[in-house]
Design a protein around this motif. Structure first.
Motif, PDB file in Angstrom:
ATOM      1  N   SER A   1       0.826  -1.261  -0.160  1.00 35.24           N
ATOM      2  CA  SER A   1       0.112  -0.033  -0.112  1.00 35.24           C
ATOM      3  C   SER A   1       0.748   1.172  -0.146  1.00 35.24           C
ATOM      4  CB  SER A   1      -0.984   0.056   1.263  1.00 35.24           C
ATOM      5  OG  SER A   1      -1.694  -1.098   1.329  1.00 35.24           O
ATOM      6  N   LEU A   2       0.424   2.395  -0.686  1.00 43.89           N
ATOM      7  CA  LEU A   2       1.085   3.586  -0.583  1.00 43.89           C
ATOM      8  C   LEU A   2       1.094   4.340   0.644  1.00 43.89           C
ATOM      9  CD1 LEU A   2       2.339   5.674  -2.550  1.00 43.89           C
ATOM     10  CD2 LEU A   2      -0.184   6.390  -3.047  1.00 43.89           C
ATOM     11  N   PRO A   3       2.109   4.591   0.963  1.00 46.23           N
ATOM     12  CA  PRO A   3       1.965   5.331   2.184  1.00 46.23           C
ATOM     13  C   PRO A   3       1.464   6.946   2.123  1.00 46.23           C
ATOM     14  CG  PRO A   3       4.185   4.461   1.733  1.00 46.23           C
ATOM     15  CD  PRO A   3       3.533   4.214   0.569  1.00 46.23           C
ATOM     16  N   TRP A   4       0.639   7.299   2.663  1.00 46.41           N
ATOM     17  CA  TRP A   4       0.338   8.786   2.894  1.00 46.41           C
ATOM     18  C   TRP A   4      -0.099   9.076   4.434  1.00 46.41           C
ATOM     19  CZ3 TRP A   4      -4.820   9.341   4.561  1.00 46.41           C
ATOM     20  CH2 TRP A   4      -5.749   8.297   4.411  1.00 46.41           C
ATOM     21  N   PHE A   5      -0.056  10.517   4.429  1.00 49.97           N
ATOM     22  CA  PHE A   5      -0.325  11.135   5.932  1.00 49.97           C
ATOM     23  C   PHE A   5      -0.758  12.534   6.001  1.00 49.97           C
ATOM     24  CE2 PHE A   5       1.236  13.000   9.669  1.00 49.97           C
ATOM     25  CZ  PHE A   5       1.361  11.914  10.651  1.00 49.97           C
ATOM     26  N   TRP A   6      -1.589  12.942   6.854  1.00 48.96           N
ATOM     27  CA  TRP A   6      -2.032  14.214   7.132  1.00 48.96           C
ATOM     28  C   TRP A   6      -1.553  14.869   8.592  1.00 48.96           C
ATOM     29  CZ3 TRP A   6      -4.839  10.407   8.514  1.00 48.96           C
ATOM     30  CH2 TRP A   6      -5.581  10.589   9.974  1.00 48.96           C
ATOM     31  N   THR A   7      -1.719  15.876   8.411  1.00 52.14           N
ATOM     32  CA  THR A   7      -1.508  16.499   9.798  1.00 52.14           C
ATOM     33  C   THR A   7      -2.208  17.900   9.618  1.00 52.14           C
ATOM     34  OG1 THR A   7      -0.081  17.707  11.494  1.00 52.14           O
ATOM     35  CG2 THR A   7       0.822  17.452   9.150  1.00 52.14           C
ATOM     36  N   ASP A   8      -2.984  18.669  10.749  1.00 52.66           N
ATOM     37  CA  ASP A   8      -3.770  19.873  10.548  1.00 52.66           C
ATOM     38  C   ASP A   8      -3.119  20.810  11.749  1.00 52.66           C
ATOM     39  OD1 ASP A   8      -5.401  18.994   8.856  1.00 52.66           O
ATOM     40  OD2 ASP A   8      -6.746  18.097  10.547  1.00 52.66           O
ATOM     41  N   GLN A   9      -2.308  21.993  11.400  1.00 54.34           N
ATOM     42  CA  GLN A   9      -1.885  22.656  12.368  1.00 54.34           C
ATOM     43  C   GLN A   9      -2.285  24.230  11.835  1.00 54.34           C
ATOM     44  OE1 GLN A   9       2.487  21.936  12.536  1.00 54.34           O
ATOM     45  NE2 GLN A   9       1.924  19.831  12.268  1.00 54.34           N
ATOM     46  N   THR A  10      -2.755  24.819  12.926  1.00 54.89           N
ATOM     47  CA  THR A  10      -3.470  26.133  12.927  1.00 54.89           C
ATOM     48  C   THR A  10      -4.454  26.032  11.665  1.00 54.89           C
ATOM     49  OG1 THR A  10      -1.669  27.479  11.672  1.00 54.89           O
ATOM     50  CG2 THR A  10      -1.421  27.286  14.103  1.00 54.89           C
ATOM     51  N   ASP A  11      -4.023  26.841  10.525  1.00 55.89           N
ATOM     52  CA  ASP A  11      -4.759  26.973   9.481  1.00 55.89           C
ATOM     53  C   ASP A  11      -4.423  26.365   8.353  1.00 55.89           C
ATOM     54  OD1 ASP A  11      -3.102  28.756   9.059  1.00 55.89           O
ATOM     55  OD2 ASP A  11      -4.430  30.243   8.226  1.00 55.89           O
ATOM     56  N   ALA A  12      -3.134  25.359   8.422  1.00 55.73           N
ATOM     57  CA  ALA A  12      -2.645  24.549   7.656  1.00 55.73           C
ATOM     58  C   ALA A  12      -2.977  23.145   7.633  1.00 55.73           C
ATOM     59  CB  ALA A  12      -1.172  25.057   7.203  1.00 55.73           C
ATOM     60  N   LYS A  13      -3.134  22.358   6.383  1.00 50.05           N
ATOM     61  CA  LYS A  13      -3.217  20.928   6.351  1.00 50.05           C
ATOM     62  C   LYS A  13      -2.364  20.456   5.503  1.00 50.05           C
ATOM     63  CE  LYS A  13      -6.646  17.247   5.680  1.00 50.05           C
ATOM     64  NZ  LYS A  13      -7.206  17.336   6.898  1.00 50.05           N
ATOM     65  N   LEU A  14      -1.379  19.743   5.939  1.00 46.14           N
ATOM     66  CA  LEU A  14      -0.358  19.210   5.181  1.00 46.14           C
ATOM     67  C   LEU A  14      -0.610  17.763   4.871  1.00 46.14           C
ATOM     68  CD1 LEU A  14       2.771  18.980   4.125  1.00 46.14           C
ATOM     69  CD2 LEU A  14       3.450  18.191   6.494  1.00 46.14           C
ATOM     70  N   GLN A  15      -0.367  17.502   3.706  1.00 42.11           N
ATOM     71  CA  GLN A  15      -0.680  15.949   3.367  1.00 42.11           C
ATOM     72  C   GLN A  15       0.550  15.454   2.596  1.00 42.11           C
ATOM     73  OE1 GLN A  15      -4.099  17.491   1.197  1.00 42.11           O
ATOM     74  NE2 GLN A  15      -5.391  15.829   2.110  1.00 42.11           N
ATOM     75  N   ILE A  16       1.115  14.398   2.873  1.00 39.76           N
ATOM     76  CA  ILE A  16       2.215  13.772   2.310  1.00 39.76           C
ATOM     77  C   ILE A  16       1.932  12.331   1.639  1.00 39.76           C
ATOM     78  CG2 ILE A  16       4.624  12.905   2.905  1.00 39.76           C
ATOM     79  CD1 ILE A  16       4.425  14.759   5.550  1.00 39.76           C
ATOM     80  N   VAL A  17       2.381  12.256   0.598  1.00 40.53           N
ATOM     81  CA  VAL A  17       2.275  10.854  -0.174  1.00 40.53           C
ATOM     82  C   VAL A  17       3.589  10.415  -0.448  1.00 40.53           C
ATOM     83  CG1 VAL A  17       1.353   9.815  -2.126  1.00 40.53           C
ATOM     84  CG2 VAL A  17       0.387  11.556  -1.537  1.00 40.53           C
ATOM     85  N   GLY A  18       4.041   9.149  -0.329  1.00 42.44           N
ATOM     86  CA  GLY A  18       5.098   8.670  -0.655  1.00 42.44           C
ATOM     87  C   GLY A  18       6.011   8.744   0.618  1.00 42.44           C
ATOM     88  N   ILE A  19       7.407   8.286   0.155  1.00 45.77           N
ATOM     89  CA  ILE A  19       8.299   8.335   1.286  1.00 45.77           C
ATOM     90  C   ILE A  19       9.594   9.078   1.104  1.00 45.77           C
ATOM     91  CG2 ILE A  19      10.101   6.950   2.613  1.00 45.77           C
ATOM     92  CD1 ILE A  19       7.726   5.233   3.348  1.00 45.77           C
TER      93      ILE A  19
END
Ligand code: FAD
Length: 400
Positions: free
Chosen positions: A312-330
């Motif tokens: 499976s493809l690694p992906w991730f998210w984090t919410d900080q103040t008004d920013a959403k960071l989403q990461i795909v891959g390594i």
């Protein structure tokens, strides 16, 4: 009929049990967990639950009736040992449970800060719902809050604590282990704009106080006043059971591409598992909901006779103040990066390449890029730097 015993009732343990039923498994499914209540998810603990906009019910992965309906036996308690020769586990209560398949889903525990004073009152960590409850009530009383560790958990805590805090990070940038320097710099600016103080390259040598913490001593000898200290310096995989059972443990329980340990009856999944990751090209341990859920599904498939290697493809998210960071891959060993979008407006993506091939995409407030990257990587389309350059780095243009 067969019994699957799952040790650990968190994100991956719950999912393994639920997916076994989804796949038509008719044997016994026993989920042993040492935290109170029904299985719950952790991400809101440092976000909506911390802020108070989500309650206990929103944390639950399923309501209580789900488990009875699905015939998933929730056994409260801690698995103390595994008797592999007899294919059974012993709980701390002394109760013994037999298994045909054992799934280790024991997660991770917080790394303890190795300095004097780390055990003072007012020094807290964040992993469990109980931790979050303690933090919430301590926050109400605290005047000076210091967060040690500028990773996801420390920064999410800072974002949702509802007041200015000081973040102390030993590395020379935030999110150093998981994000590109461009993203690290953006989040530093973001947190400073929100009123937080960010100290980089700053080690902590001691915590001081008389019973309750009153200050944090930094490597240069200076002290920050603090009556609440949140230690968020990473986790260590919870491998006690696996070690006791004589299984190989190296930064997690070592498993093969089917997430099986060297004992064919025992799998390991989620934060505790060190698996051969095709996307990293190396043995890897990931700490994410995606990984916990997808590995659980993979093992449920293997147990129900539908085994396939985990890819499976690694992906991730984090919410900080008004920013959403989403990461795909390594993001390991990238040798080239390109920033697209509008960095000044806080809507951009960082494309990372290795040997001219796209390996990871970090998107800040740019969900369409994240979705495009996931579609590309899932379809095994890895556009080269040259291909992307020809489209002005528009990921969507490469989705077929
Ligand atoms: P866990 O969910 O930790 O479950 C393991 C369970 O096993 C625990 O309940 C533990 O007490 C129990 N256990 C351990 N040993 C035993 C034993 N011997 N017997 C019985 N029970 C045992 N990921 C994201 O992708 N996005 C996010 O935004 C995000 N935010 C997060 C915020 C916080 C505050 C935290 C702590 C984590 C966050 N994560 C996030 C990470 C994500 O929650 C984990 O990767 C995920 O929970 C891993 O699932 P797991 O089943 O491996 O472990």
């Amino acid at each position: 009929s067969e019994t699957v015993l799952v040790a650990g009732g968190g994100q991956s343990g719950f999912q393994a049990a639920a997916s076994l039923r989804d796949k038509g498994f008719t044997g016994r499914v026993v989920l042993v967990g040492d935290e109170p209540g029904v299985p719950y998810q952790r991400p809101p603990l440092s976000k909506a639950y911390l802020k108070g906009t989500a309650g206990e019910e929103q944390l639950r992965l399923r309501p209580e009736d789900f488990f009875a309906e699905k015939g998933i036996e929730l056994v409260p308690g801690r698995v103390a040992s595994v008797d592999r020769a007899a294919s059974r586990v012993v709980l701390e209560s002394g109760e013994e449970l037999a298994y045909d398949h054992l799934v280790l889903a024991t997660g991770a525990r917080n790394r303890v800060l190795p300095v004097p004073g780390a055990d003072l009152d007012g020094v807290l960590m964040l992993r469990t719902r109980d931790d979050a409850d303690r933090l919430r009530s301590s926050l109400e009383r605290a005047s000076n809050v210091v967060v040690i560790g500028g990773g996801f958990i420390g920064l999410e805590f800072a974002s949702h604590a509802g007041r200015p805090v000081t973040v102390v990070e030993a590395q020379d940038r935030l999110l150093a282990r998981v994000a590109s320097p461009e993203v690290s710099e953006f989040f530093k600016e973001l947190h400073e704009k929100a009123g937080h103080t960010v100290l980089l390259g700053t080690g902590v040598t001691a915590l001081h106080g008389d019973g309750h913490v009153s200050s944090v001593e930094l490597a240069d000898g200076s002290r920050l006043p603090a009556d609440l200290v949140v230690v968020a310096v990473g986790v260590v995989p919870e491998t006690t059971l696996a070690s006791q059972a004589g299984l190989t443990v190296t930064n997690g329980v070592v498993v093969d591409e089917h997430l099986r340990t060297e004992d064919s009856k025992i799998f390991a999944i989620g934060d505790c598992a060190n698996f051969p990751c095709v996307h990293a090209g190396a043995a890897t341990r990931l700490e994410s909901v995606q990984n916990a859920v997808d590995q659980a599904r993979c093992v449920a498939a293997a147990i129900t006779g539908d085994a396939a290697p985990y890819d499976s493809l690694p992906w991730f998210w984090t919410d900080q103040t008004d920013a959403k960071l989403q990461i795909v891959g390594i993001l390991a060993n990238a040798d080239q990066t390109v920033v697209t979008g509008d960095r000044a407006e806080g809507r951009f993506s960082v494309l990372s390449f290795r040997d001219g091939v796209l390996i990871a995409v970090e998107s800040v407030n740019r969900p369409p890029d994240h979705i495009a990257a996931r579609r590309l990587f899932t379809a095994e389309l890895r556009p080269s730097y040259a291909d992307l350059e020809a489209s002005s780095f528009d990921l969507k243009a490469h989705v077929k």
